[in-house]
Write a protein that holds these residues in place. Sequence first.
Motif, PDB file in Angstrom:
ATOM      1  N   LEU A 115       0.827  -1.206   0.000  1.00  8.53           N
ATOM      2  CA  LEU A 115       0.000   0.000   0.000  1.00  8.53           C
ATOM      3  C   LEU A 115       0.863   1.259   0.000  1.00  8.53           C
ATOM      4  O   LEU A 115       0.504   2.274  -0.609  1.00  8.53           O
ATOM      5  CB  LEU A 115      -0.931  -0.013   1.216  1.00  8.53           C
ATOM      6  N   ASP A 116       2.001   1.190   0.680  1.00  9.86           N
ATOM      7  CA  ASP A 116       2.920   2.328   0.679  1.00  9.86           C
ATOM      8  C   ASP A 116       3.395   2.625  -0.740  1.00  9.86           C
ATOM      9  O   ASP A 116       3.443   3.784  -1.170  1.00  9.86           O
ATOM     10  CB  ASP A 116       4.107   2.022   1.593  1.00  9.86           C
ATOM     11  N   HIS A 117       3.713   1.585  -1.486  1.00  4.00           N
ATOM     12  CA  HIS A 117       4.181   1.782  -2.859  1.00  4.00           C
ATOM     13  C   HIS A 117       3.046   2.203  -3.793  1.00  4.00           C
ATOM     14  O   HIS A 117       3.289   2.901  -4.780  1.00  4.00           O
ATOM     15  CB  HIS A 117       4.859   0.512  -3.368  1.00  4.00           C
ATOM     16  N   VAL A 118       1.817   1.783  -3.482  1.00  2.88           N
ATOM     17  CA  VAL A 118       0.678   2.284  -4.257  1.00  2.88           C
ATOM     18  C   VAL A 118       0.597   3.797  -4.123  1.00  2.88           C
ATOM     19  O   VAL A 118       0.374   4.524  -5.098  1.00  2.88           O
ATOM     20  CB  VAL A 118      -0.637   1.629  -3.784  1.00  2.88           C
ATOM     21  N   GLY A 119       0.802   4.277  -2.902  1.00  2.00           N
ATOM     22  CA  GLY A 119       0.810   5.721  -2.689  1.00  2.00           C
ATOM     23  C   GLY A 119       1.916   6.412  -3.461  1.00  2.00           C
ATOM     24  O   GLY A 119       1.733   7.531  -3.961  1.00  2.00           O
ATOM     25  N   ALA A 120       3.061   5.725  -3.579  1.00  3.33           N
ATOM     26  CA  ALA A 120       4.179   6.306  -4.326  1.00  3.33           C
ATOM     27  C   ALA A 120       3.891   6.389  -5.816  1.00  3.33           C
ATOM     28  O   ALA A 120       4.543   7.145  -6.534  1.00  3.33           O
ATOM     29  CB  ALA A 120       5.443   5.472  -4.090  1.00  3.33           C
ATOM     30  N   VAL A 121       2.918   5.604  -6.281  1.00  2.00           N
ATOM     31  CA  VAL A 121       2.494   5.687  -7.682  1.00  2.00           C
ATOM     32  C   VAL A 121       1.409   6.744  -7.850  1.00  2.00           C
ATOM     33  O   VAL A 121       1.496   7.631  -8.701  1.00  2.00           O
ATOM     34  CB  VAL A 121       1.968   4.324  -8.183  1.00  2.00           C
ATOM     35  N   ILE A 122       0.385   6.659  -7.003  1.00  2.00           N
ATOM     36  CA  ILE A 122      -0.786   7.522  -7.161  1.00  2.00           C
ATOM     37  C   ILE A 122      -0.462   8.983  -6.873  1.00  2.00           C
ATOM     38  O   ILE A 122      -0.865   9.880  -7.623  1.00  2.00           O
ATOM     39  CB  ILE A 122      -1.929   7.035  -6.252  1.00  2.00           C
ATOM     40  N   GLY A 123       0.279   9.227  -5.793  1.00  2.00           N
ATOM     41  CA  GLY A 123       0.567  10.606  -5.398  1.00  2.00           C
ATOM     42  C   GLY A 123       1.224  11.431  -6.498  1.00  2.00           C
ATOM     43  O   GLY A 123       0.704  12.486  -6.888  1.00  2.00           O
ATOM     44  N   PRO A 124       2.356  10.979  -7.032  1.00  2.00           N
ATOM     45  CA  PRO A 124       2.997  11.755  -8.102  1.00  2.00           C
ATOM     46  C   PRO A 124       2.132  11.895  -9.354  1.00  2.00           C
ATOM     47  O   PRO A 124       2.147  12.944 -10.006  1.00  2.00           O
ATOM     48  CB  PRO A 124       4.268  10.946  -8.405  1.00  2.00           C
ATOM     49  N   LEU A 125       1.375  10.842  -9.695  1.00  2.00           N
ATOM     50  CA  LEU A 125       0.526  10.927 -10.882  1.00  2.00           C
ATOM     51  C   LEU A 125      -0.593  11.953 -10.689  1.00  2.00           C
ATOM     52  O   LEU A 125      -0.908  12.728 -11.600  1.00  2.00           O
ATOM     53  CB  LEU A 125      -0.064   9.553 -11.213  1.00  2.00           C
ATOM     54  N   VAL A 126      -1.194  11.963  -9.492  1.00  2.00           N
ATOM     55  CA  VAL A 126      -2.234  12.955  -9.206  1.00  2.00           C
ATOM     56  C   VAL A 126      -1.647  14.361  -9.245  1.00  2.00           C
ATOM     57  O   VAL A 126      -2.241  15.290  -9.814  1.00  2.00           O
ATOM     58  CB  VAL A 126      -2.887  12.672  -7.838  1.00  2.00           C
ATOM     59  N   ALA A 127      -0.467  14.519  -8.648  1.00  2.00           N
ATOM     60  CA  ALA A 127       0.181  15.831  -8.658  1.00  2.00           C
ATOM     61  C   ALA A 127       0.479  16.278 -10.092  1.00  2.00           C
ATOM     62  O   ALA A 127       0.290  17.449 -10.444  1.00  2.00           O
ATOM     63  CB  ALA A 127       1.468  15.775  -7.841  1.00  2.00           C
ATOM     64  N   TRP A 128       0.925  15.337 -10.921  1.00  2.00           N
ATOM     65  CA  TRP A 128       1.228  15.678 -12.315  1.00  2.00           C
ATOM     66  C   TRP A 128      -0.037  16.121 -13.054  1.00  2.00           C
ATOM     67  O   TRP A 128      -0.020  17.099 -13.808  1.00  2.00           O
ATOM     68  CB  TRP A 128       1.838  14.472 -13.016  1.00  2.00           C
ATOM     69  N   VAL A 129      -1.152  15.414 -12.814  1.00  2.00           N
ATOM     70  CA  VAL A 129      -2.412  15.782 -13.470  1.00  2.00           C
ATOM     71  C   VAL A 129      -2.858  17.169 -13.027  1.00  2.00           C
ATOM     72  O   VAL A 129      -3.254  18.010 -13.851  1.00  2.00           O
ATOM     73  CB  VAL A 129      -3.508  14.734 -13.156  1.00  2.00           C
ATOM     74  N   VAL A 130      -2.791  17.428 -11.716  1.00  2.00           N
ATOM     75  CA  VAL A 130      -3.228  18.727 -11.196  1.00  2.00           C
ATOM     76  C   VAL A 130      -2.355  19.850 -11.744  1.00  2.00           C
ATOM     77  O   VAL A 130      -2.849  20.902 -12.169  1.00  2.00           O
ATOM     78  CB  VAL A 130      -3.202  18.714  -9.655  1.00  2.00           C
ATOM     79  N   LEU A 131      -1.051  19.623 -11.754  1.00  2.00           N
ATOM     80  CA  LEU A 131      -0.145  20.650 -12.275  1.00  2.00           C
ATOM     81  C   LEU A 131      -0.367  20.876 -13.771  1.00  2.00           C
ATOM     82  O   LEU A 131      -0.289  22.009 -14.259  1.00  2.00           O
ATOM     83  CB  LEU A 131       1.307  20.242 -12.014  1.00  2.00           C
ATOM     84  N   SER A 132      -0.644  19.801 -14.497  1.00  2.00           N
ATOM     85  CA  SER A 132      -0.846  19.933 -15.942  1.00  2.00           C
ATOM     86  C   SER A 132      -2.122  20.699 -16.277  1.00  2.00           C
ATOM     87  O   SER A 132      -2.274  21.207 -17.385  1.00  2.00           O
ATOM     88  CB  SER A 132      -0.892  18.549 -16.595  1.00  2.00           C
ATOM     89  N   ARG A 133      -3.027  20.793 -15.306  1.00  2.00           N
ATOM     90  CA  ARG A 133      -4.273  21.530 -15.519  1.00  2.00           C
ATOM     91  C   ARG A 133      -4.171  22.988 -15.078  1.00  2.00           C
ATOM     92  O   ARG A 133      -5.179  23.692 -15.007  1.00  2.00           O
ATOM     93  CB  ARG A 133      -5.425  20.831 -14.797  1.00  2.00           C
ATOM     94  N   GLY A 134      -2.967  23.412 -14.746  1.00  2.00           N
ATOM     95  CA  GLY A 134      -2.755  24.823 -14.468  1.00  2.00           C
ATOM     96  C   GLY A 134      -2.604  25.202 -13.014  1.00  2.00           C
ATOM     97  O   GLY A 134      -2.383  26.381 -12.702  1.00  2.00           O
ATOM     98  N   ALA A 135      -2.725  24.249 -12.092  1.00  2.00           N
ATOM     99  CA  ALA A 135      -2.564  24.576 -10.674  1.00  2.00           C
ATOM    100  C   ALA A 135      -1.097  24.863 -10.376  1.00  2.00           C
ATOM    101  O   ALA A 135      -0.198  24.334 -11.038  1.00  2.00           O
ATOM    102  CB  ALA A 135      -3.064  23.425  -9.812  1.00  2.00           C
TER     103      ALA A 135
END
Length: 270
Positions: A19-39
């Motif tokens: 589960l810790d490694h799942v977070g290491a996948v999801i967290g950066p991907l979510v951050a990348w999506v949010v940043l790519s949308r202009g945040a």
Amino acid sequence: GDVTPPPLVGRAFGLQRGLDHVGAVIGPLVAWVVLSRGADVRTVILASIVPGVIVTVLAAWSVRDGEGRRGAAKEAAAATLPPSAALRRLSPPVIAISIFYLLRMPETLMILRAQQLGIAVALIPLLWAALHVVRSSTSFLGGALSDRIGPARTMWIGWLSYVALAAGMWLAASPLAAWLLFLALGVVAGLTESPERALVSTATGGGHRGSGFGVYHALTGVAALVGGVALGVIFQRGSGATAFLVSAVGASGLVILWPFWSGLRRVPPQ
């Protein structure tokens, strides 16, 4: 370890690491999506507080839920195993694990080696996410294997796998090889991280697990730091291939010695 039945300790740590490694996948991907949308970065950092608060509340609830079982286990262990005895049981495996961390190539140097072999910088985030997908997928399997054949044997398989990986990175000559070997690091993690924690948990007993894990994390952390610096110097002043060769040779020595060491020093039965 305190609220998990002994036959399931490896799987429990495998689930935690997965589960810790799942977070290491999801967290950066979510951050990348949010940043790519202009945040902006500040918004992303502030938003990360929300899951942190949720996890803190859940952790507090789970600790209260297991308080009775943990307290009973701690009292029973404290009555039968003094701290000095717990430390003696813990020392041989933790020293061996620390030596592995001393010899193990840091992920940062793995990434640099992958770049040397032709993986574009733009693909590194994808490579990193893929690594944690593999880590997450193999962590529970490594824990289950630990419950079946014992943490010491499972770690040995993981260390042997690392020797093959490091030797492969020494000989690799293509981006495809870099991809495959980098992802294989996730398999090594799955075969080592959960069994390491299971071994520490069973070696120290319920009354001394906190101290045991403190010693484990302190020694392995220092070993990883010293080893990373040393291998980094070899990487920079020699070559990436040479650094991986040194790592492979050193780890192979540990692989050869561990069966004798664990038997002679009487690592607690699994």
